[in-house]
Enzyme design. Structure first.
Site, PDB file in Angstrom:
ATOM      1  N   ASP A  13       0.872  -1.171   0.000  1.00  0.00           N
ATOM      2  CA  ASP A  13       0.000   0.000   0.000  1.00  0.00           C
ATOM      3  C   ASP A  13       0.904   1.215   0.000  1.00  0.00           C
ATOM      4  OD1 ASP A  13      -2.260  -1.570   0.117  1.00  0.00           O
ATOM      5  OD2 ASP A  13      -2.434  -1.460   2.297  1.00  0.00           O
ATOM      6  N   GLU A  43      -8.937   0.459  -4.710  1.00  0.00           N
ATOM      7  CA  GLU A  43      -7.999   1.183  -3.854  1.00  0.00           C
ATOM      8  C   GLU A  43      -6.825   1.705  -4.681  1.00  0.00           C
ATOM      9  OE1 GLU A  43      -6.863  -1.696  -0.923  1.00  0.00           O
ATOM     10  OE2 GLU A  43      -8.815  -1.685   0.069  1.00  0.00           O
ATOM     11  N   HIS A  89      -3.210   0.429  -3.516  1.00  0.00           N
ATOM     12  CA  HIS A  89      -2.875  -0.990  -3.362  1.00  0.00           C
ATOM     13  C   HIS A  89      -2.366  -1.602  -4.665  1.00  0.00           C
ATOM     14  CE1 HIS A  89      -3.713  -5.090  -1.508  1.00  0.00           C
ATOM     15  NE2 HIS A  89      -3.501  -5.384  -2.782  1.00  0.00           N
TER      16      HIS A  89
END
EC number: 3.4.13.22
Length: 221
Positions: free
Chosen positions: A142, A199, A202
């Site tokens: 991340d 996301e 990510h």
């Protein structure tokens, strides 16, 4: 008696192996190591031993996260060797353009995944621990970018924002934000990573979905 000794030795060796295999070593090398010397692509290593060019904001080693509690003992970034190799190459490109990677999360033990899913039982945002996350396999990161002054690039939402605005497909953003996300995505794609649709932060190493889900913990030095 001899047979009993053999059994005891075997049991001791199994116990010793088990202890070694369930704990990751956070010991820092006194000098930077060369990742190309690591021949075992699936070995877990600490990214901090291979580069000083990353910024760390390991959210789950603090209570500044959606869990509202610290769940990692300290802010280490463990990944498989093959993941580190690709991440170093990606960061090299960002550095050439005046940026660097800021890391929020790396390898995540399965036990932590279970806790996250209990709080957010939605596989769109948090992987079901029954299947396992790529984080649990040591193949996910991340991340965001910071500029030469260490200021985070505007990506439109905060890390771990659970909403459609965090999706790569969401377009109701400024041109600057869309360009920032595109830049991050393109460089990561060029270096053997693929994005996670919901996301923007990510990224999974290609092929890492077949690696073993782990529940390895680490000590703190």
């Amino acid at each position: 008696m001899k047979f009993k000794k053999i059994i005891l030795l075997w049991c001791f060796s199994v116990l010793l192996f088990s202890c070694k295999s369930t704990q990751l070593d956070s010991t820092k090398s006194t000098v930077l190591l060369d990742i190309s010397n690591e021949v075992d692509e699936n070995k877990f290593v600490n990214l901090k031993n291979y580069s000083n060019d990353f910024v760390y904001d390991m959210k789950y080693a603090t209570d500044d996260n959606f869990l509202k509690e610290k769940v990692y003992p300290c802010d280490e970034c463990f990944l498989r060797v093959k993941t580190v190799k690709s991440l170093l190459e990606a960061n090299k490109t960002f550095l050439e353009n005046g940026y660097r990677i800021k890391i929020f999360d790396c390898y995540r033990p399965k036990a932590i995944q279970k806790k996250m899913f209990q709080l957010v039982p939605n596989a769109t945002y948090v992987a079901n621990p029954k299947k396992g996350s790529i984080h649990n396999r040591g193949g996910a990161v991340d991340i965001t970018l910071v500029d030469s002054l260490g200021i985070e690039v505007d990506m439109g939402t905060k890390f771990d924002f659970f909403g459609e605005e965090a999706s790569h497909n969401y377009q109701n953003l400024t041109e600057e934000i869309l360009a920032n996300r595109k830049f991050l995505k393109e460089v990561m794609l060029q270096n053997n990573f693929k994005p996670f649709d919901s996301e923007w932060w990510h990224y999974n190493l290609n092929g890492s979905n077949t690696d073993k889900v782990e529940n390895l913990k680490w000590n703190c030095n």
